[in-house]
Write an enzyme that holds these catalytic residues in place. Structure first.
Site, mmCIF file in Angstrom:
data_model
loop_
_atom_site.group_PDB
_atom_site.id
_atom_site.type_symbol
_atom_site.label_atom_id
_atom_site.label_comp_id
_atom_site.label_asym_id
_atom_site.label_seq_id
_atom_site.Cartn_x
_atom_site.Cartn_y
_atom_site.Cartn_z
ATOM 1 N N ASN A 9 -37.555 -44.967 -10.554
ATOM 2 C CA ASN A 9 -37.646 -44.958 -12.011
ATOM 3 C C ASN A 9 -39.126 -44.928 -12.375
ATOM 4 O O ASN A 9 -39.822 -45.925 -12.213
ATOM 5 C CB ASN A 9 -36.965 -46.226 -12.555
ATOM 6 C CG ASN A 9 -37.154 -46.401 -14.041
ATOM 7 O OD1 ASN A 9 -37.604 -45.496 -14.733
ATOM 8 N ND2 ASN A 9 -36.787 -47.579 -14.539
ATOM 9 N N TRP A 10 -39.563 -43.772 -12.838
ATOM 10 C CA TRP A 10 -41.001 -43.630 -13.137
ATOM 11 C C TRP A 10 -41.378 -44.265 -14.469
ATOM 12 O O TRP A 10 -42.555 -44.354 -14.801
ATOM 13 C CB TRP A 10 -41.390 -42.141 -13.126
ATOM 14 C CG TRP A 10 -41.539 -41.569 -11.742
ATOM 15 C CD1 TRP A 10 -41.201 -42.175 -10.560
ATOM 16 C CD2 TRP A 10 -42.075 -40.287 -11.398
ATOM 17 N NE1 TRP A 10 -41.492 -41.346 -9.497
ATOM 18 C CE2 TRP A 10 -42.024 -40.170 -9.987
ATOM 19 C CE3 TRP A 10 -42.577 -39.215 -12.127
ATOM 20 C CZ2 TRP A 10 -42.474 -39.045 -9.306
ATOM 21 C CZ3 TRP A 10 -43.016 -38.082 -11.451
ATOM 22 C CH2 TRP A 10 -42.968 -38.000 -10.052
ATOM 23 N N LYS A 11 -40.373 -44.651 -15.273
ATOM 24 C CA LYS A 11 -40.647 -45.266 -16.586
ATOM 25 C C LYS A 11 -41.590 -44.356 -17.394
ATOM 26 O O LYS A 11 -41.496 -43.141 -17.289
ATOM 27 C CB LYS A 11 -41.195 -46.684 -16.404
ATOM 28 C CG LYS A 11 -40.291 -47.514 -15.470
ATOM 29 C CD LYS A 11 -40.643 -48.968 -15.424
ATOM 30 C CE LYS A 11 -39.677 -49.684 -14.477
ATOM 31 N NZ LYS A 11 -39.883 -51.122 -14.429
ATOM 32 N N HIS A 93 -31.344 -50.206 -18.774
ATOM 33 C CA HIS A 93 -32.456 -50.889 -18.116
ATOM 34 C C HIS A 93 -32.913 -52.044 -19.007
ATOM 35 O O HIS A 93 -32.906 -51.925 -20.235
ATOM 36 C CB HIS A 93 -33.601 -49.906 -17.866
ATOM 37 C CG HIS A 93 -34.655 -50.478 -16.979
ATOM 38 N ND1 HIS A 93 -35.590 -51.379 -17.431
ATOM 39 C CD2 HIS A 93 -34.892 -50.326 -15.658
ATOM 40 C CE1 HIS A 93 -36.369 -51.740 -16.430
ATOM 41 N NE2 HIS A 93 -35.968 -51.113 -15.335
ATOM 42 N N GLU A 95 -35.694 -53.027 -19.824
ATOM 43 C CA GLU A 95 -36.774 -52.679 -20.760
ATOM 44 C C GLU A 95 -36.217 -51.998 -22.004
ATOM 45 O O GLU A 95 -36.790 -52.108 -23.080
ATOM 46 C CB GLU A 95 -37.805 -51.798 -20.039
ATOM 47 C CG GLU A 95 -38.635 -52.633 -19.067
ATOM 48 C CD GLU A 95 -39.175 -51.864 -17.874
ATOM 49 O OE1 GLU A 95 -39.170 -50.617 -17.892
ATOM 50 O OE2 GLU A 95 -39.599 -52.533 -16.907
ATOM 51 N N GLU A 163 -30.779 -55.917 -11.400
ATOM 52 C CA GLU A 163 -32.219 -56.045 -11.552
ATOM 53 C C GLU A 163 -32.541 -57.326 -12.314
ATOM 54 O O GLU A 163 -32.581 -57.316 -13.556
ATOM 55 C CB GLU A 163 -32.775 -54.849 -12.335
ATOM 56 C CG GLU A 163 -32.552 -53.524 -11.654
ATOM 57 C CD GLU A 163 -33.608 -52.521 -12.078
ATOM 58 O OE1 GLU A 163 -34.252 -51.965 -11.191
ATOM 59 O OE2 GLU A 163 -33.809 -52.318 -13.287
ATOM 60 N N GLY A 169 -41.421 -55.683 -11.777
ATOM 61 C CA GLY A 169 -42.862 -55.526 -11.961
ATOM 62 C C GLY A 169 -43.674 -56.793 -11.737
ATOM 63 O O GLY A 169 -44.865 -56.825 -12.019
ATOM 64 N N SER A 209 -39.273 -55.250 -7.915
ATOM 65 C CA SER A 209 -40.341 -55.472 -6.930
ATOM 66 C C SER A 209 -39.932 -55.107 -5.499
ATOM 67 O O SER A 209 -40.329 -55.784 -4.548
ATOM 68 C CB SER A 209 -40.841 -56.920 -6.996
ATOM 69 O OG SER A 209 -41.436 -57.173 -8.267
ATOM 70 N N GLY A 230 -39.245 -49.134 -9.214
ATOM 71 C CA GLY A 230 -40.167 -48.734 -10.277
ATOM 72 C C GLY A 230 -41.521 -48.369 -9.699
ATOM 73 O O GLY A 230 -41.739 -47.269 -9.204
ATOM 74 N N GLY A 231 -42.440 -49.331 -9.736
ATOM 75 C CA GLY A 231 -43.827 -49.077 -9.346
ATOM 76 C C GLY A 231 -43.997 -48.366 -8.014
ATOM 77 O O GLY A 231 -44.806 -47.438 -7.902
HETATM 78 P P1 PGA Z 1 -40.341 -52.475 -10.154
HETATM 79 O O1 PGA Z 1 -39.308 -51.952 -11.274
HETATM 80 O O2 PGA Z 1 -39.898 -51.879 -8.842
HETATM 81 O O3 PGA Z 1 -41.674 -51.940 -10.601
HETATM 82 O O4 PGA Z 1 -40.268 -53.949 -10.151
HETATM 83 C C1 PGA Z 1 -37.949 -51.863 -10.990
HETATM 84 C C2 PGA Z 1 -37.206 -51.326 -12.176
HETATM 85 O O5 PGA Z 1 -37.533 -51.698 -13.310
HETATM 86 O O6 PGA Z 1 -36.279 -50.519 -12.009
#
Ligand code: PGA
Length: 249
Positions: A9-11, A93, A95, A163, A169, A209, A230-231
């Site tokens: 997930n590149w957000k 998600h 977010e 999640e 993050g 993470s 994500g990251g």
């Molecule tokens: P993260 O994000 O790997 O940067 O913690 C995961 C996500 O939000 O899907």
């Protein structure tokens, strides 16, 4: 047997220059032993589909609207995602639940529309740290799961990502026991609701993470069928060892 899935997930990260990461990913994994999905920002979807054309990396969106079309400025429909060549969409998600006030009912409506359009839906759930400390996490997860997942779900069109909000993050991850408890619980709930056939075929991802150095430990946990990353999905050099850990799990 559930085929494992490594999803990125590149957000809100990446401009055209980031397409090189997709090319690098494809070069490193011409014939992966797991499914690969990258969800770039909407502005890159078309180029990402072209970049990965005929390769093993699926491209997906990060959200879609619950309506099929109409006066919804700034939104993207499931049919638009399909039209551009996306095969999946992340929904719910944390977010988006937090930043766009999406409820589980909203997520279910979006998922119904996305599944009807032929997209695989990656539905996200997870508790906050406050919820984990104050209540029974499984009650939170159970409510989110039953409300967010539509009846139209199958083993092909539904993936559920656990999640924990506090792990996203943050560099923090739950213990293997904590992850296993939630994943076993989600599997039971899905089997109860959809029957063992469908319930056992839905893939359950862990997200929050996930990094090259903790991936193998996470992938060894029962009912963890992959990760939503994500990251560490932004750079092929970080995502690559996570994919390899999943292939070996
Ligand atoms: P993260 O994000 O790997 O940067 O913690 C995961 C996500 O939000 O899907």
């Amino acid at each position: 047997m559930r085929r494992k899935l490594a999803a990125g997930n590149w957000k809100m990260n990446g401009t055209s220059a980031a397409l090189g990461e997709l090319a690098a990913l494809q070069d490193a994994h011409p014939d992966p032993g797991v499914d690969l999905l990258i969800c770039p920002p909407a502005t890159l979807l078309s180029a990402a589909v072209q970049e990965t054309h005929n390769g093993p990396v699926m491209i997906g969106g990060q959200d879609c609207h619950e309506k099929t079309d109409g006066a919804h400025t700034g939104d993207i429909s499931a049919a638009m995602l399909r039209d551009v060549g996306a095969r999946a969409v992340i929904l719910g998600h944390s977010e988006r639940r937090a930043g766009h006030h999406e409820t589980s009912e909203d997520v279910r409506a979006k998922a119904r529309t996305a599944q009807a359009a032929g997209l695989m839906t990656v539905i996200c759930l997870g508790e906050s740290l406050l919820q984990r400390e104050a209540t029974n996490t499984l009650d939170i997860i159970g409510a989110q799961l039953s409300l967010s997942v539509p009846d139209s779900s199958t083993g092909e069109n539904l993936v559920v990502a656990y999640e924990p909000i506090w792990a996203i993050g943050s560099g923090l991850t739950p213990t293997p026991d904590q992850i296993g408890e939630v994943h076993d619980f989600m599997r039971d709930r899905l089997e109860q609701r959809f029957g063992p056939g469908v319930g056992r075929s839905v893939r359950l991802l862990y997200g929050g993470s996930v990094k090259p150095d903790n991936a193998a430990e996470i992938f060894a946990i029962s009912n963890v069928d992959g990760a939503l990353v994500g990251g560490a999905s932004l750079k092929a050099s970080d995502f690559d060892p996570i994919i390899r850990a999943l292939e070996q799990a």
